[in-house]
Scaffold this motif. Structure first.
Motif, PDB file in Angstrom:
ATOM      1  N   SER A   1       4.342   2.816   2.323  1.00 45.68           N
ATOM      2  CA  SER A   1       4.752   3.916   2.539  1.00 45.68           C
ATOM      3  C   SER A   1       5.149   4.141   0.959  1.00 45.68           C
ATOM      4  O   SER A   1       5.074   5.252   0.313  1.00 45.68           O
ATOM      5  N   ASP A   2       6.104   3.171   0.507  1.00 46.51           N
ATOM      6  CA  ASP A   2       6.915   3.270  -0.737  1.00 46.51           C
ATOM      7  C   ASP A   2       5.893   3.266  -2.039  1.00 46.51           C
ATOM      8  O   ASP A   2       5.748   3.949  -2.799  1.00 46.51           O
ATOM      9  N   VAL A   3       4.842   2.496  -1.942  1.00 45.77           N
ATOM     10  CA  VAL A   3       3.910   2.124  -2.797  1.00 45.77           C
ATOM     11  C   VAL A   3       3.050   3.225  -3.049  1.00 45.77           C
ATOM     12  O   VAL A   3       2.691   3.840  -4.159  1.00 45.77           O
ATOM     13  N   VAL A   4       2.425   4.084  -1.874  1.00 47.99           N
ATOM     14  CA  VAL A   4       1.766   5.186  -1.862  1.00 47.99           C
ATOM     15  C   VAL A   4       2.605   6.355  -2.316  1.00 47.99           C
ATOM     16  O   VAL A   4       1.935   6.951  -3.162  1.00 47.99           O
ATOM     17  N   ARG A   5       3.798   6.270  -2.002  1.00 49.24           N
ATOM     18  CA  ARG A   5       4.923   7.558  -2.449  1.00 49.24           C
ATOM     19  C   ARG A   5       4.897   7.471  -3.851  1.00 49.24           C
ATOM     20  O   ARG A   5       4.806   8.578  -4.825  1.00 49.24           O
TER      21      ARG A   5
ATOM     22  N   ARG B   1       0.770   7.298  -5.397  1.00 47.34           N
ATOM     23  CA  ARG B   1      -0.227   8.670  -5.007  1.00 47.34           C
ATOM     24  C   ARG B   1       0.528   9.710  -4.005  1.00 47.34           C
ATOM     25  O   ARG B   1       0.525   9.638  -2.782  1.00 47.34           O
ATOM     26  N   PRO B   2       1.666  10.269  -4.517  1.00 46.62           N
ATOM     27  CA  PRO B   2       2.454  11.000  -3.996  1.00 46.62           C
ATOM     28  C   PRO B   2       1.772  12.294  -3.212  1.00 46.62           C
ATOM     29  O   PRO B   2       2.205  12.569  -2.284  1.00 46.62           O
ATOM     30  N   ASP B   3       0.724  12.525  -3.668  1.00 46.99           N
ATOM     31  CA  ASP B   3      -0.100  13.612  -3.075  1.00 46.99           C
ATOM     32  C   ASP B   3      -0.591  13.232  -1.645  1.00 46.99           C
ATOM     33  O   ASP B   3      -0.566  13.922  -0.632  1.00 46.99           O
ATOM     34  N   LEU B   4      -1.144  11.772  -1.572  1.00 45.68           N
ATOM     35  CA  LEU B   4      -1.520  11.423  -0.459  1.00 45.68           C
ATOM     36  C   LEU B   4      -0.411  11.285   0.694  1.00 45.68           C
ATOM     37  O   LEU B   4      -0.483  11.546   1.888  1.00 45.68           O
ATOM     38  N   GLU B   5       1.065  10.672   0.289  1.00 44.35           N
ATOM     39  CA  GLU B   5       2.015  10.780   1.219  1.00 44.35           C
ATOM     40  C   GLU B   5       2.560  12.138   1.658  1.00 44.35           C
ATOM     41  O   GLU B   5       2.729  12.062   2.991  1.00 44.35           O
ATOM     42  N   GLU B   6       2.470  12.974   0.804  1.00 47.43           N
ATOM     43  CA  GLU B   6       2.896  14.251   1.171  1.00 47.43           C
ATOM     44  C   GLU B   6       1.892  15.000   2.248  1.00 47.43           C
ATOM     45  O   GLU B   6       2.311  15.505   3.184  1.00 47.43           O
ATOM     46  N   GLN B   7       0.714  14.763   1.947  1.00 46.16           N
ATOM     47  CA  GLN B   7      -0.378  15.123   2.802  1.00 46.16           C
ATOM     48  C   GLN B   7      -0.295  14.583   4.173  1.00 46.16           C
ATOM     49  O   GLN B   7      -0.487  15.044   5.291  1.00 46.16           O
TER      50      GLN B   7
ATOM     51  N   TYR C   1      -3.927   0.281  -1.122  1.00 41.83           N
ATOM     52  CA  TYR C   1      -2.792  -0.325  -1.827  1.00 41.83           C
ATOM     53  C   TYR C   1      -2.049  -1.437  -0.775  1.00 41.83           C
ATOM     54  O   TYR C   1      -0.973  -1.742  -1.183  1.00 41.83           O
ATOM     55  N   ARG C   2      -2.539  -1.707   0.504  1.00 36.32           N
ATOM     56  CA  ARG C   2      -1.891  -2.673   1.365  1.00 36.32           C
ATOM     57  C   ARG C   2      -1.781  -3.976   0.621  1.00 36.32           C
ATOM     58  O   ARG C   2      -0.716  -4.631   0.859  1.00 36.32           O
TER      59      ARG C   2
ATOM     60  N   ILE D   1       7.358  -1.312  -9.448  1.00 33.94           N
ATOM     61  CA  ILE D   1       6.219  -0.571  -9.358  1.00 33.94           C
ATOM     62  C   ILE D   1       6.372   0.555 -10.378  1.00 33.94           C
ATOM     63  O   ILE D   1       5.338   0.678 -11.398  1.00 33.94           O
ATOM     64  N   GLU D   2       7.482   1.230 -10.577  1.00 28.81           N
ATOM     65  CA  GLU D   2       7.866   2.307 -11.531  1.00 28.81           C
ATOM     66  C   GLU D   2       7.586   1.584 -12.992  1.00 28.81           C
ATOM     67  O   GLU D   2       7.102   2.612 -13.812  1.00 28.81           O
ATOM     68  N   SER D   3       8.089   0.649 -13.250  1.00 28.23           N
ATOM     69  CA  SER D   3       8.210   0.086 -14.658  1.00 28.23           C
ATOM     70  C   SER D   3       6.846  -0.565 -14.973  1.00 28.23           C
ATOM     71  O   SER D   3       6.817  -1.145 -16.282  1.00 28.23           O
ATOM     72  N   SER D   4       5.942  -0.752 -14.381  1.00 27.25           N
ATOM     73  CA  SER D   4       4.854  -1.634 -14.436  1.00 27.25           C
ATOM     74  C   SER D   4       4.065  -0.792 -15.451  1.00 27.25           C
ATOM     75  O   SER D   4       3.992   0.383 -15.377  1.00 27.25           O
ATOM     76  N   GLU D   5       3.058  -1.583 -16.076  1.00 28.94           N
ATOM     77  CA  GLU D   5       1.849  -0.807 -16.640  1.00 28.94           C
ATOM     78  C   GLU D   5       1.090  -0.121 -16.021  1.00 28.94           C
ATOM     79  O   GLU D   5       0.444  -0.351 -15.151  1.00 28.94           O
TER      80      GLU D   5
END
Length: 295
Positions: free
Chosen positions: A61-65, A68-74, A148-149, A187-191
């Motif tokens: 859930s964290d990775v997808v958020r 792909r925030p759109d997927l998690e919100e949906q 993303y699993r 995840i946030e700081s990766s390329e």
């Protein structure tokens, strides 16, 4: 027990008043505490320890958020909508049952009940259609999330390796909150990359490297190699590169049972009898390693 019209409880050699609303909660940091049977039958034991599969779902859930925030919100909106529809359907069923229970005389003459049944039937059909559409949408979202699993699986494996460092030295205590913050920061700081496969490879290598580096800073020098081995071995076990039979033999060796083994060749005097037995046991436990044939 009751005594003189009072509800009492015996503590030690004293009887004190007892309130039925009284609740006593105890917590422990022990991973797998053991209690006597007479204690277990008197209390409710709840295990809040995180499991590999449970943590994997949290990290997914964290990775997808983050990716792909759109997927998690949906997905979250879909869950809320499905639950709301099911609750509405349950309320309609409860209302019908209540009217049937209180109905008097001929049911067909009860206009309120007939109208409620018609409305519920129509509403049930509409909700069923929405639920079917929601389930189809949820299946599509799940397929997209599952890509993303592997990253979440790697994170779950690494956390349990880090948590097990406490068995190496009690001083090594790392909370799940700290690990998740570090994992998300990696995840946030990766390329970034628009290619999914390349992005997944980057995420796995970056999170593994950063978690190893950050945790290693707090370890004694003599324990860093142990940590490296633990992390590498668990990653290989999860990937299937090390089988359970191979790992069990490495950790425990062969069972201490005397059995017939092939005779040791005469031209290998440098190999002791005990080592030769270990080689034969290894060949039996791991057929991919024909040790005796090579010797």
């Amino acid at each position: 027990f009751m005594q003189g019209g009072r509800l009492l409880i015996r503590l030690g050699d004293s009887d004190i008043d007892y309130d039925k609303n009284f609740r006593f909660y105890m917590t422990t940091k022990m991973a797998n505490p053991h209690y006597l049977p007479e204690v277990c039958i008197k209390v409710t034991i709840i295990n809040f320890t995180v499991t590999k599969s449970g943590l994997e779902d949290q990290l997914l859930s964290d990775v997808v958020r983050l990716e792909r925030p759109d997927l998690e919100e949906q997905r979250n909106a879909l869950i809320v909508r499905i639950n709301a529809d099911k609750m509405e359907l349950k309320k309609a069923e409860d209302k019908i049952l209540r009217l049937l229970f209180h109905s008097q005389g001929n049911i067909l003459d009860d206009e309120v009940l007939i109208e409620t049944l018609n409305d519920s039937k129509q509403k049930s059909q509409e909700i069923s259609v929405r639920l079917k559409e929601a389930e189809e949408t949820e299946a599509k979202i799940t397929i997209a999330r599952e890509k993303y699993r592997p990253v979440a699986t790697r994170g779950s494996v690494m956390y349990f390796v880090v948590a097990n460092l406490a068995e190496v030295d009690p001083m090594y205590q790392y909370s799940l909150k700290y690990f998740k913050q570090l994992f998300n920061l990696c995840i946030e700081s990766s390329e970034k990359s628009t290619d999914l496969q390349r992005r997944l490879g980057t995420l796995m290598s970056t999170t593994t490297s950063q978690v190893y580096t950050n945790v290693s800073r707090g370890l004694f020098e003599r324990h860093k190699l142990v940590y490296s081995f633990m992390l590498c071995a668990e990653i290989m076990r999860q990937a299937g590169e090390i089988t359970d039979d191979e790992w069990n033999y490495f950790m425990r060796g062969a069972a201490g049972v005397e059995r017939e083994r092939p005779a040791k060749p005469l031209d290998v005097d440098w190999l002791g009898d005990s080592l030769w037995k270990n080689c034969c046991d290894l060949e039996e436990a791991v057929p991919a390693l024909p040790v005796s044939a090579r010797v």
